[in-house]
Design an enzyme around this catalytic site. Structure first.
Site, short mmCIF file in Angstrom:
data_model
loop_
_atom_site.label_atom_id
_atom_site.label_comp_id
_atom_site.label_asym_id
_atom_site.label_seq_id
_atom_site.Cartn_x
_atom_site.Cartn_y
_atom_site.Cartn_z
N HIS A 125 0.81 -1.23 0.00
CA HIS A 125 0.00 0.00 0.00
C HIS A 125 0.84 1.27 0.00
O HIS A 125 0.31 2.37 -0.23
CB HIS A 125 -0.94 0.03 1.21
CG HIS A 125 -2.01 -1.00 1.19
ND1 HIS A 125 -2.85 -1.17 0.11
CD2 HIS A 125 -2.38 -1.93 2.10
CE1 HIS A 125 -3.70 -2.15 0.37
NE2 HIS A 125 -3.43 -2.64 1.55
N ASP A 162 -2.91 -10.52 -2.54
CA ASP A 162 -3.49 -10.03 -1.30
C ASP A 162 -4.96 -9.67 -1.55
O ASP A 162 -5.33 -9.26 -2.65
CB ASP A 162 -2.72 -8.78 -0.85
CG ASP A 162 -3.03 -8.37 0.57
OD1 ASP A 162 -2.20 -8.65 1.46
OD2 ASP A 162 -4.08 -7.74 0.81
N HIS A 164 -6.50 -7.19 -0.52
CA HIS A 164 -6.57 -5.74 -0.73
C HIS A 164 -5.70 -5.36 -1.92
O HIS A 164 -4.59 -5.86 -2.07
CB HIS A 164 -6.11 -4.99 0.51
CG HIS A 164 -6.87 -5.34 1.75
ND1 HIS A 164 -6.43 -6.30 2.64
CD2 HIS A 164 -8.05 -4.88 2.24
CE1 HIS A 164 -7.31 -6.41 3.62
NE2 HIS A 164 -8.29 -5.56 3.40
#
Length: 310
Positions: A125, A162, A164
């Site tokens: 991220h 993942d 996300h």
């Protein structure tokens, strides 16, 4: 040749608030899982601290300096509602990036076939100049840049499974034709990016969003029809896996219903492409995975595949 496993006790020193899902116990259960006799032939090495100059291949120096300066001597400093610095965070983050560098160096040098690095904090991220979503330095992006800068890799493929979406990795390589970024992830879910229409300036961003409740069949079809053919056609010199295991059915932060067998299957598919295109070179980096049992089982299945035991 053997599989390399990179870790370091500093991963346990990154503290998060009570009840935070990204906690030191994640590394403890991975370590215990890989103590099983099935994993005795792993080459085990300690993660070094990444040099600031290496991190600066991805993140501006002013950003790296800001993280250093914000690091507390005591207590916790909140970057956002999810992302905190503790006194042990900086070393853990530097060694998390360093594990990616060590894995790339040994895989590209041919001393090991492939590698798995189990460190925290995770990285996918983290954007060029923004920490978020538990992440400070984008380890997968650093791995790709290291392979290019130090080892002459012309093309690197990053696959992120993942639950996300790896907004940071997508942001970093949005306009770079030398790196393919492919992701399966649940939508809608944090951080809100990863639509099919997000393809990058050179059509090297490949998003395959999943829906809540999707399981093995949908995940495998997404890889078979959308992701794996693109990686194969890209002909990478190295495949980097952002190996988040929070798409496991037990995980509290996602609603995708995968099992450890799905991660093992995906690993084997990527190894097949790596054998044809990249001399077998695969570097896998731990991202998410917040149910401890699901994480341990998934990591074991993934590493068994890397070792050729599946």
């Amino acid at each position: 040749m053997p599989t390399l496993y990179v870790c370091h006790p500093a991963a346990l020193d990154h503290e998060t608030p009570l009840g935070h899902p990204e906690r030191p116990d994640r590394i403890r259960v991975v370590e215990r899982a890989l103590e099983d006799e099935r994993f005795m032939t792993l080459v085990r090495e300690q993660a070094p601290c990444a040099e600031h100059e290496t991190i600066a291949l991805v993140h501006p120096r002013r950003y790296v300096d800001a993280i250093v300066q914000a690091s507390p001597r005591e207590g916790l400093v909140a970057i956002d509602s999810d992302t905190v610095l503790s006194p042990g965070t900086l070393e853990a983050a530097l060694r998390s990036a360093g594990a990616a560098v060590q894995a790339v160096d040994e895989v590209m040098a041919g001393t090991v076939t492939n590698a798995f690095a189990a460190m925290r904090p995770p990285g996918h991220h983290a954007e060029r100049a923004r920490a978020m979503g538990f992440c400070f330095f984008n380890n997968a992006a650093i791995a790709a840049r290291r392979a290019q800068a130090r080892h002459g890799a012309e093309r690197v493929a990053i696959i992120d499974w993942d639950v996300h979406h790896g907004n940071g990795t997508q942001d970093i390589f949005w306009d770079d034709p030398s790196v393919l970024y492919a992701s399966t992830h649940e939508m809608p879910l944090y951080p809100g990016t990863g639509a099919l229409s997000e393809r990058g300036e050179h059509d090297t961003i490949v998003n395959a969003p999943l829906s809540a409740g999707d399981g093995s069949d949908v995940f495998r079809e997404a890889l078979e029809t959308r992701v794996l053919p693109r990686i194969d056609a890209f002909r990478p010199d190295l495949i980097v896996i952002s190996a988040g295991f929070d798409a496991h059915w037990r995980d509290p932060l996602g609603n995708v219903m995968l099992t450890e067998a799905d991660f093992q299957w995906a690993t084997l598919k990527l190894m097949d492409i790596a054998e044809r295109r990249a001399k077998g070179r695969v570097v896998s980096l731990l991202e998410g995975g917040y149910d401890l049992e699901g994480l341990a089982r998934s990591v074991a299945a993934h590493v068994q595949a890397l070792m050729g035991q599946a």
